[in-house]
Design a protein around this motif. Structure first.
Motif, PDB file in Angstrom:
ATOM      1  N   ARG A   1      84.679 -17.746 -34.681  1.00 23.54           N
ATOM      2  CA  ARG A   1      86.010 -17.547 -35.250  1.00 23.54           C
ATOM      3  C   ARG A   1      85.956 -17.356 -36.758  1.00 23.54           C
ATOM      4  O   ARG A   1      86.681 -16.542 -37.330  1.00 23.54           O
ATOM      5  CB  ARG A   1      86.885 -18.750 -34.925  1.00 23.54           C
ATOM      6  N   ALA A   2      85.079 -18.100 -37.417  1.00 26.42           N
ATOM      7  CA  ALA A   2      84.951 -17.978 -38.865  1.00 26.42           C
ATOM      8  C   ALA A   2      84.464 -16.580 -39.220  1.00 26.42           C
ATOM      9  O   ALA A   2      84.960 -15.958 -40.167  1.00 26.42           O
ATOM     10  CB  ALA A   2      84.002 -19.030 -39.408  1.00 26.42           C
ATOM     11  N   LEU A   3      83.547 -16.066 -38.435  1.00 22.02           N
ATOM     12  CA  LEU A   3      83.058 -14.706 -38.684  1.00 22.02           C
ATOM     13  C   LEU A   3      84.189 -13.696 -38.527  1.00 22.02           C
ATOM     14  O   LEU A   3      84.327 -12.770 -39.324  1.00 22.02           O
ATOM     15  CB  LEU A   3      81.897 -14.377 -37.732  1.00 22.02           C
ATOM     16  N   HIS A   4      84.991 -13.887 -37.493  1.00 18.97           N
ATOM     17  CA  HIS A   4      86.177 -13.039 -37.330  1.00 18.97           C
ATOM     18  C   HIS A   4      87.050 -13.133 -38.572  1.00 18.97           C
ATOM     19  O   HIS A   4      87.525 -12.138 -39.106  1.00 18.97           O
ATOM     20  CB  HIS A   4      86.988 -13.491 -36.111  1.00 18.97           C
ATOM     21  N   HIS A   5      87.223 -14.355 -39.013  1.00 17.67           N
ATOM     22  CA  HIS A   5      88.080 -14.594 -40.170  1.00 17.67           C
ATOM     23  C   HIS A   5      87.528 -13.895 -41.415  1.00 17.67           C
ATOM     24  O   HIS A   5      88.272 -13.242 -42.146  1.00 17.67           O
ATOM     25  CB  HIS A   5      88.179 -16.101 -40.402  1.00 17.67           C
ATOM     26  N   TYR A   6      86.224 -14.022 -41.629  1.00 16.76           N
ATOM     27  CA  TYR A   6      85.610 -13.398 -42.794  1.00 16.76           C
ATOM     28  C   TYR A   6      85.722 -11.882 -42.699  1.00 16.76           C
ATOM     29  O   TYR A   6      85.828 -11.192 -43.709  1.00 16.76           O
ATOM     30  CB  TYR A   6      84.139 -13.808 -42.921  1.00 16.76           C
ATOM     31  N   ASP A   7      85.691 -11.377 -41.475  1.00 14.59           N
ATOM     32  CA  ASP A   7      85.836  -9.950 -41.280  1.00 14.59           C
ATOM     33  C   ASP A   7      87.272  -9.522 -41.616  1.00 14.59           C
ATOM     34  O   ASP A   7      87.493  -8.594 -42.406  1.00 14.59           O
ATOM     35  CB  ASP A   7      85.497  -9.614 -39.826  1.00 14.59           C
ATOM     36  N   GLU A   8      88.225 -10.234 -41.061  1.00 11.42           N
ATOM     37  CA  GLU A   8      89.640  -9.921 -41.302  1.00 11.42           C
ATOM     38  C   GLU A   8      89.969  -9.884 -42.789  1.00 11.42           C
ATOM     39  O   GLU A   8      90.668  -9.006 -43.267  1.00 11.42           O
ATOM     40  CB  GLU A   8      90.540 -10.997 -40.665  1.00 11.42           C
ATOM     41  N   THR A   9      89.460 -10.892 -43.502  1.00 12.56           N
ATOM     42  CA  THR A   9      89.804 -11.000 -44.918  1.00 12.56           C
ATOM     43  C   THR A   9      88.914 -10.127 -45.797  1.00 12.56           C
ATOM     44  O   THR A   9      89.101 -10.076 -47.009  1.00 12.56           O
ATOM     45  CB  THR A   9      89.680 -12.454 -45.388  1.00 12.56           C
ATOM     46  N   GLY A  10      87.919  -9.488 -45.199  1.00 11.77           N
ATOM     47  CA  GLY A  10      87.079  -8.602 -45.991  1.00 11.77           C
ATOM     48  C   GLY A  10      85.948  -9.294 -46.724  1.00 11.77           C
ATOM     49  O   GLY A  10      85.215  -8.680 -47.490  1.00 11.77           O
ATOM     50  N   LEU A  11      85.807 -10.585 -46.503  1.00  7.02           N
ATOM     51  CA  LEU A  11      84.756 -11.325 -47.207  1.00  7.02           C
ATOM     52  C   LEU A  11      83.382 -10.919 -46.688  1.00  7.02           C
ATOM     53  O   LEU A  11      82.434 -10.757 -47.457  1.00  7.02           O
ATOM     54  CB  LEU A  11      84.968 -12.832 -47.011  1.00  7.02           C
ATOM     55  N   LEU A  12      83.279 -10.777 -45.407  1.00  7.08           N
ATOM     56  CA  LEU A  12      82.018 -10.337 -44.803  1.00  7.08           C
ATOM     57  C   LEU A  12      82.323  -9.418 -43.629  1.00  7.08           C
ATOM     58  O   LEU A  12      82.583  -9.876 -42.517  1.00  7.08           O
ATOM     59  CB  LEU A  12      81.206 -11.547 -44.312  1.00  7.08           C
ATOM     60  N   VAL A  13      82.308  -8.140 -43.916  1.00  8.13           N
ATOM     61  CA  VAL A  13      82.569  -7.152 -42.878  1.00  8.13           C
ATOM     62  C   VAL A  13      81.234  -6.674 -42.331  1.00  8.13           C
ATOM     63  O   VAL A  13      80.398  -6.202 -43.094  1.00  8.13           O
ATOM     64  CB  VAL A  13      83.347  -5.948 -43.455  1.00  8.13           C
ATOM     65  N   PRO A  14      81.002  -6.843 -41.042  1.00  6.36           N
ATOM     66  CA  PRO A  14      79.712  -6.437 -40.476  1.00  6.36           C
ATOM     67  C   PRO A  14      79.471  -4.964 -40.742  1.00  6.36           C
ATOM     68  O   PRO A  14      80.399  -4.159 -40.687  1.00  6.36           O
ATOM     69  CB  PRO A  14      79.872  -6.723 -38.985  1.00  6.36           C
ATOM     70  N   SER A  15      78.218  -4.635 -41.035  1.00  3.97           N
ATOM     71  CA  SER A  15      77.950  -3.272 -41.486  1.00  3.97           C
ATOM     72  C   SER A  15      78.066  -2.241 -40.367  1.00  3.97           C
ATOM     73  O   SER A  15      78.082  -1.057 -40.631  1.00  3.97           O
ATOM     74  CB  SER A  15      76.578  -3.195 -42.152  1.00  3.97           C
TER      75      SER A  15
END
Lengths: 251, 251
Positions: free
Chosen positions: A17-31
Motif C-alpha cells: 500500500r505504501a508503494l501505491h501511495h508513493y506512486d500516487e503522490t509521485g514520490l516513487l513512480v516505478p520506471s
DNA sequence: CGTAAACCCTCACGTTACGTGAGGGTCAAG
DNA sequence: CTTGACCCTCACGTAACGTGAGGGTTTACG
C-alpha cells in the motif's frame, strides 16, 4: 532486473500500500509497468527507495522528501552524506537520552526529584518541525549540500587536483605547526584555519565562520571525517577543530 | 507546584493540542483542574509525561503506551530500565544504518551496485509492528520486567542482602576462575554461569537460557551493566558473557 | 477599575501516511 | 481450465494530532 510490488515489499520495510501511495503522490513512480499494468521497479528505483526510507527514518514528511529529491543538483552522494550527518546526530541524541534515563534512575534511587528542565531537555533537539529549518541553517542559506553538489558537478579532473593540492598545503602547514608545538591559537595556525574556511567557501559552498565551526565540530565527532585528518597526523582533527573554533569566535 | 498546558508545552516537546489529546484519551489526565477548568499538571504528571515521551520516541503507539503503563506492577524504575535497553538498541541500529550509508558511498564511488538485500537489511529490525511482539519475547512471556517489578516490590531489606550475597559468591567464583586462566568453557565456570541464570530465575523473573543469552550480550554491549562486572575484575563482563553464551548453546 | 493581551476551554473539521477491504483482472501450476 | 497467489483501482477508515471558531479567564498596565 525488475521487481513487482510484493517483491519490493519483501526486500524493504515498506508495505504494498505504501508503494501505491508513493506512486500516487509521485514520490516513487516505478520506471515501468507490465502489459497488465503491474508496477515494475528497476534497480535505480530501489536506490531511490532506499534514500526515501533513510529520510523517512529521519522523520521527514513525504512532501519534504519529495522536495529534497527534486531539487536541481540533488545527487545520491550528497544526499547520502547529508543523511549520514543527520543519522550520527540522531545517534548522539539517543545517547543523550540514555544519559537522561540514567540520571532519572539515580535521582529516583535517591528518592529526590529531577530538575524539570533536565527531564525534557534531551527531547528538544529533535523536534521534527524545527528540524527542517535547522537543516537549512546548518547547511547554509541555499542548502549548502545542494550548492556543493551543483558546483562540484562541473569540476574537471584538473579542478579536483588543484583543490586537493590547495587543501594539502593547508593541512600540511597545520600539521607542521602542531608538531612544532604551536597551540591552536598560534597566529600562523589561525591564518591556515581561515584559509581552510576560504577554500571551502571558494570550492564548494558559501561557508560562514559559524558553519565552519559546525564543520570543525563534525571533524572530531564523526570518525569518518576525523580519519581524514588523523591519518595525516594523529590528533590533527582535534587540533584543527580547536583552531577553527578560535577563528570563529573572533567575529 | 503545578503547571498549565502552555507551561508544560514550553518545558517538554509536546503541543498544547497533544496534551488535550492525551487527556481525552486518558493517557495523561492532569491531576487537577483550576476553578475555571484549566488543566493543572503536577510533578508526578510530568514524570508520567516524560515516560510517555520516551515510549513515543521509541515508536510505540499511544494505546500501547497506555497499556504498558496501566499494567499491574508497572513502575517507573522498571520502565526506565526497559526504555534504556530499547534506546541503546535503537542507537546501535542507527550505527548500522550509518555503516550501510558508508557502504553505499563506497560502492557508489566505485560505480558498482550494492547488493539489494544489504541495501535494506538495516531497516528491518526496527519495524514498529514487529516490535511489540519482539519486546514481549525478549522480556519473557509474561513481561519479565513487569514480573520483576512485581516480585521485587515485596522483598525486604534482608531479602536484598541475601540476593546480593548469593550474587557475590557467583561473581567472585567467576573472577577467580578467570584469573586462574580458565576459559569460559571451563566446567566450574559453566556451573557458575548456570547458577547465575538460576539466581535471576528465582529472584527476579523466569529466565530461560535464551533470555539469559540476551542478558549476557547486554552485559558487554551496555556500559551501565558492563561496569558492574568490570569493576570486580576488568574483562569479567566479556568473560561472563562468553560463558553464558556457551551455557545457552547446550540446549 | 477597566480593558487589552495573553491564556484557557470545548467542539469540530482537516491532514498525513498509510491500513483495510471491495470488486475485479492476471498468471503459473496442476 | 480452474484454483490460488498476485496485481489493479477505487474508496472509506484510522491515528495523532493541526488548525481555526466561538467564547470564557487572568494578568499587566494606564
Amino acid at each position: 532486473m525488475s521487481y513487482t510490488v510484493s517483491q519490493v515489499a519483501a526486500l524493504a520495510p515498506v508495505s504494498v500500500r505504501a508503494l501505491h501511495h508513493y506512486d500516487e503522490t509521485g514520490l516513487l513512480v516505478p520506471s515501468s509497468r507490465s502489459d497488465a499494468g503491474y508496477r515494475l521497479y528497476s534497480d535505480a528505483d530501489l536506490e531511490r527507495l532506499q534514500q526515501i526510507l533513510f529520510f523517512r527514518e529521519l522523520g521527514f514528511a513525504l512532501d519534504v522528501i519529495s522536495g529534497l529529491m527534486r531539487e536541481p543538483g540533488h545527487d545520491r552522494e550528497a544526499a547520502l552524506l547529508m543523511q549520514r550527518e543527520l543519522l550520527s546526530e540522531r545517534a548522539s541524541q539517543l545517547h543523550a537520552m540514555i544519559n537522561t534515563i540514567d540520571q532519572a534512575l539515580d535521582t529516583h534511587d535517591k528518592g529526590i526529584a529531577m530538575n524539570k528542565e533536565d527531564m525534557f531537555e534531551v527531547f528538544g533537539n529533535f523536534d521534527p518541525a524545527k528540524h527542517e529549518e535547522e537543516v537549512k541553517e546548518r547547511w547554509g542559506d541555499s542548502d549548502a549540500y545542494v550548492e556543493s553538489a551543483r558546483r562540484t558537478k562541473k569540476y574537471t579532473k584538473e579542478d579536483w587536483l588543484r583543490i586537493k593540492d590547495e587543501g594539502a598545503v593547508v593541512v600540511e602547514g597545520l600539521a607542521a605547526r602542531m608538531e612544532a608545538g604551536a597551540g591552536p591559537d598560534d597566529e600562523e595556525v589561525q591564518r591556515l584555519a581561515e584559509e581552510h574556511r576560504l577554500q571551502i567557501d571558494r570550492n564548494f559552498y558559501p561557508c560562514s565562520k559559524q558553519m565552519h565551526a559546525g564543520l570543525g565540530r563534525m571533524y572530531v565527532a564523526d570518525p569518518r571525517f576525523a580519519k581524514t585528518y588523523d591519518n595525516v597526523r594523529p590528533g590533527l582533527a582535534q587540533f584543527l577543530c580547536d583552531a577553527i573554533l578560535i577563528n570563529a569566535e573572533e567575529s
